[in-house]
Scaffold this active site. Sequence first.
Site, PDB file in Angstrom:
ATOM      1  N   GLU A  37       0.830  -1.200   0.000  1.00  0.00           N
ATOM      2  CA  GLU A  37       0.000   0.000   0.000  1.00  0.00           C
ATOM      3  C   GLU A  37       0.867   1.254   0.000  1.00  0.00           C
ATOM      4  O   GLU A  37       0.495   2.271  -0.613  1.00  0.00           O
ATOM      5  CB  GLU A  37      -0.941  -0.016   1.205  1.00  0.00           C
ATOM      6  CG  GLU A  37      -1.976  -1.125   1.117  1.00  0.00           C
ATOM      7  CD  GLU A  37      -3.136  -0.921   2.074  1.00  0.00           C
ATOM      8  OE1 GLU A  37      -3.127   0.089   2.801  1.00  0.00           O
ATOM      9  OE2 GLU A  37      -4.036  -1.758   2.080  1.00  0.00           O
ATOM     10  N   ASP A  41       0.626   4.192  -2.795  1.00  0.00           N
ATOM     11  CA  ASP A  41       0.501   5.628  -2.544  1.00  0.00           C
ATOM     12  C   ASP A  41       1.508   6.414  -3.379  1.00  0.00           C
ATOM     13  O   ASP A  41       1.157   7.377  -4.068  1.00  0.00           O
ATOM     14  CB  ASP A  41       0.746   5.924  -1.052  1.00  0.00           C
ATOM     15  CG  ASP A  41      -0.492   5.708  -0.206  1.00  0.00           C
ATOM     16  OD1 ASP A  41      -1.458   5.137  -0.730  1.00  0.00           O
ATOM     17  OD2 ASP A  41      -0.474   6.115   0.960  1.00  0.00           O
ATOM     18  N   SER A 269      -7.208   2.562  -0.494  1.00  0.00           N
ATOM     19  CA  SER A 269      -5.776   2.861  -0.466  1.00  0.00           C
ATOM     20  C   SER A 269      -5.289   3.336  -1.819  1.00  0.00           C
ATOM     21  O   SER A 269      -4.193   3.880  -1.926  1.00  0.00           O
ATOM     22  CB  SER A 269      -4.986   1.612  -0.047  1.00  0.00           C
ATOM     23  OG  SER A 269      -5.378   1.173   1.230  1.00  0.00           O
ATOM     24  N   ASP A 319     -21.742  12.753  -9.482  1.00  0.00           N
ATOM     25  CA  ASP A 319     -22.588  12.280  -8.391  1.00  0.00           C
ATOM     26  C   ASP A 319     -22.903  10.795  -8.583  1.00  0.00           C
ATOM     27  O   ASP A 319     -23.469  10.388  -9.603  1.00  0.00           O
ATOM     28  CB  ASP A 319     -23.883  13.097  -8.351  1.00  0.00           C
ATOM     29  CG  ASP A 319     -24.721  12.799  -7.109  1.00  0.00           C
ATOM     30  OD1 ASP A 319     -24.186  12.158  -6.178  1.00  0.00           O
ATOM     31  OD2 ASP A 319     -25.889  13.209  -7.087  1.00  0.00           O
ATOM     32  N   GLY A 341     -26.839  13.690  -4.598  1.00  0.00           N
ATOM     33  CA  GLY A 341     -26.120  14.596  -3.712  1.00  0.00           C
ATOM     34  C   GLY A 341     -25.221  13.839  -2.761  1.00  0.00           C
ATOM     35  O   GLY A 341     -24.820  12.695  -3.013  1.00  0.00           O
TER      36      GLY A 341
END
Length: 986
Positions: A37, A41, A269, A319, A341
Amino acid sequence: MSDIKIFTQCYFGADHSKQVTVTSVDGGPGTGPGSAEAALDVEDVAGLAPGAKIHVFQGPNMNDPFGPLDTWNAIAVADDASQVSSSWGLCETEVQQGAPGVLQVENEIFEQMAAQGQTVFSSAGDDGSDDCAGHGSTAVATNLSLDDPASQPYVTSVGGTTITNPSEPPAETVWNNGNNGGAGGGGISAVWAMQPWQDAVAVHQSTVNQACSNDPAGTADNYHLAGIGSTLPSGTQCRETPDVSALADPQSGPTIFYDGFWTQIGGTSSSTPMWAAMLAEINGSQGCATLAHGVGFADPLFYQVAAASPTAYAQAFSDVTKGNNDNLGVGTGVAWPATKGYDLATGLGAPRITDANGAPGLAAQMCAAATGKTAPVPTVSGLTQLSGTTSIAGGETVRIDGANFGSAAGAVYFGNVRASVVTWSAAAVTVNVPPFYAPNGTPAGAGGRADVAVVTAGHQSSSPSAAAVYQYTANASGAPVVDYVSAPNGPVAGGNTVHIIGAGLTGATSVHFGDVAATSFTVLSANEISVKVPASDAACAVSAAQGMCAVAVSVTTPSGTSSGPGILPAYQGPIVFNAAGAFVPPAGCGCEIVPAPQEYDYAAKPAITSVSPAYADENGSSADVITGSGFNLLTLEYVNVGTAGQGFSQDFDVLGITPTQITVGIPFAPQFTVEPLAVPLSLVSAGQLSNVSKVVYAGNPVLTSISKHLADQANPGHLKITGHGLVDVTSVVFQAQGDLSFLTSTSTAITNQTDTSLTVAIPQFFEFPVDVLACSATGCSEINPKVDTLLLVYAGRPVVTSSSPAAGPAHGGTTVTIQGALDSEVTAVDFGSVAGKLLAEPQAGPSGPLMVVAPPGKAGTKVNITITTLGGTLVGHPRSAVTKTATFTYKASSPTAPRNVTAKAGVKSATVSWSAPSDNGGGVVTQYRVVVSAKGHKPIVVKVGPHTTKVTVKLTPGVLWGFTVYARNKFGLGLPAAAKAVTPKP
């Protein structure tokens, strides 16, 4: 760095790894799932923001739950990045119960980062609406739970989506791959009130789900663990997550290069660093060119953009309105669905930085909002205390100066606790300060900063800034507060530098560690002091016999001296996690599992004197006991199984601890072997590396031979085993073969042990063939009956005492019962010199009846019946003696069955052939009879003379016909013999 180099060279044709710098905190990281992970990143950011400079802070989870705080604090102190991405997290309620005080200190750090203009993105978790499940396939209390720190009010929580159509904008649903596939986190916090900027678009909460304020009694339910009640005023709206979302489904996730391989990965992640990279691009865009530090803390602006108008919202966010994140079924699809929303499954939705043609989207709107182009931005320029002090009790009056507050009264928040407004104008607001809020379980007396936010009547919120920070101090005197010492332990000699986190620290005149004054310290801000730790004088709040010397850190300012709760001895014993996954002190232990807020622990260098047992399992299932000194739950950082200083060596699986012993789960061996494999073993406590001992992994032994294959059941004696890798064998297993393999007996009486041979005492066992298996802590030698078979038998010459019946037909087939002694494990039953067919023999004892089928014999002859056994072989007399009571007389009879009977299909016929029987039963064969039969057809009988051995029979084609042949003599029809059925051709 090599992985990043290969990744960027592949995507950009150039090495961008030099844009990455690394800072190690508390010794750096360990390995495990988090390692991939971390690579995700870095490579996500490098891929989406190729021009960005990336500063990686790497630290271990550590044995101490406060460990990650040191990493967060290091990032805040560095203050060199506008965007921060993290995928580290734990269930919010587990942290609250298992590490009281951590949530509050985290909030202090995140408020500081927000005031500095930093945006922290944190993954909402991959367990849907039940973060406490911890990647499991079943629910874990609390059933509706969030991930910390994503649930923190000054952190931007990032959820996950699945892209179902890569259109423009993409068609997306909530990422939810079921109970084994994960889902994006989200829901309602049980700890934190709603941030002021979220209120305008938030999901409505009722008293049922106002988890942060509806359970003062601490009743266990979907949101709360028993005994941890809410402390916010009833009716308080609670923090909702996630704030935003992006692609997280691993089935369509990004491809990264990790540990030498290209691999696809996903989860929140992945969506989290995507957002950090996108904000970096927004901050570097032309629209934000006039902003020195970009948009600053971005979370309020996300909501401001979304609330501005439906058009603005549609231009900035995609959305997501389909799906839910209830992958474990804890909310029966109700918790939590995607809606039009903002919703609790995807937040505001996925980003639309621009549209496909570059038209303004989120980037343009964020920059416009930050620069005040869309509407005047409310800004706080200063705070003035009008009455009293800054006590955590609140109630005093403060004036907030600034601009663009509007003429109509709005609301003011200290942190995310609402204050009572006294007066309101466009440039100044006067309020009564609310009490300082700390989550339930936080040690008494905690104080700290609160970012003050002014929210206009139009729901526009000011952003955190250094000018808008209010400092809560311990009491009415204004005495300082110490909330946390980073890092909270070190060597007895001192000399290391730590940071004191708290409030009211400005003007500090002294810092003491117990009764020893620090000679060198620097006040960095009202909330932080950097101090060089003095040497211990051995005056401890907790006896050094507990494995450390604990002291209270105090700060003195002109307003007073800080104080804190009492320091207790560290917990000793097994590490046991409760049903919710939290490790909590046993009731009434008078101990602590995390340090008190003001605690600093001096620890001597740890020493290892022995490790037991002698050998560990290469498969990683062993628990070893490390004996020595200087051990303590609060100062232990990790155990190195492997070379110290290498991240992959760090092992955090601590199962129990006392001042003189640590029980630790030993991980997989670096390789699988036959011979023992020694690996260095050390540990780090209070930043100090112990002496290096070793853990020895047992190999998987190989057995090549055993010294005998028969043994006396009553006195089996010893067995010599030869092979390889036998020096670490700890037991020999005798396992019954075949369907009885569940029956085993184990011997640990091993002598004369070397790497190539050993001698073992054979245990008494059933009279079954067994496989002899040499076993180490790692495993047993492979089963090989040709080499390792041992049979325990009853030793002694077999005896036959009687047989019945005493006579039978010459063609054989008579079932004879033989009585005797020591007649188990029979290898032969002879009628004269011809062997019979054994049907049954004793199975659970040395003696019993035998059942045998008599072979054919010459009519009129009388033969002796004898038996041969393995037990007799052991004493040199394998065969029983001849006795008058065990004979068999053959009487004249019909013939035995014809031999070699076959059938061959022809056209509308079949030909059957055979050979004469082996014995005519005492009379010459006079006829053969062939019976042909088929289902649904009348049998056909063909009779031929004694010299004919083949017949052809006309038959109905397409039907399966069977054939049986008999021989006849003057005594009757003999035994049958059948051919394989055939089907005639048309």
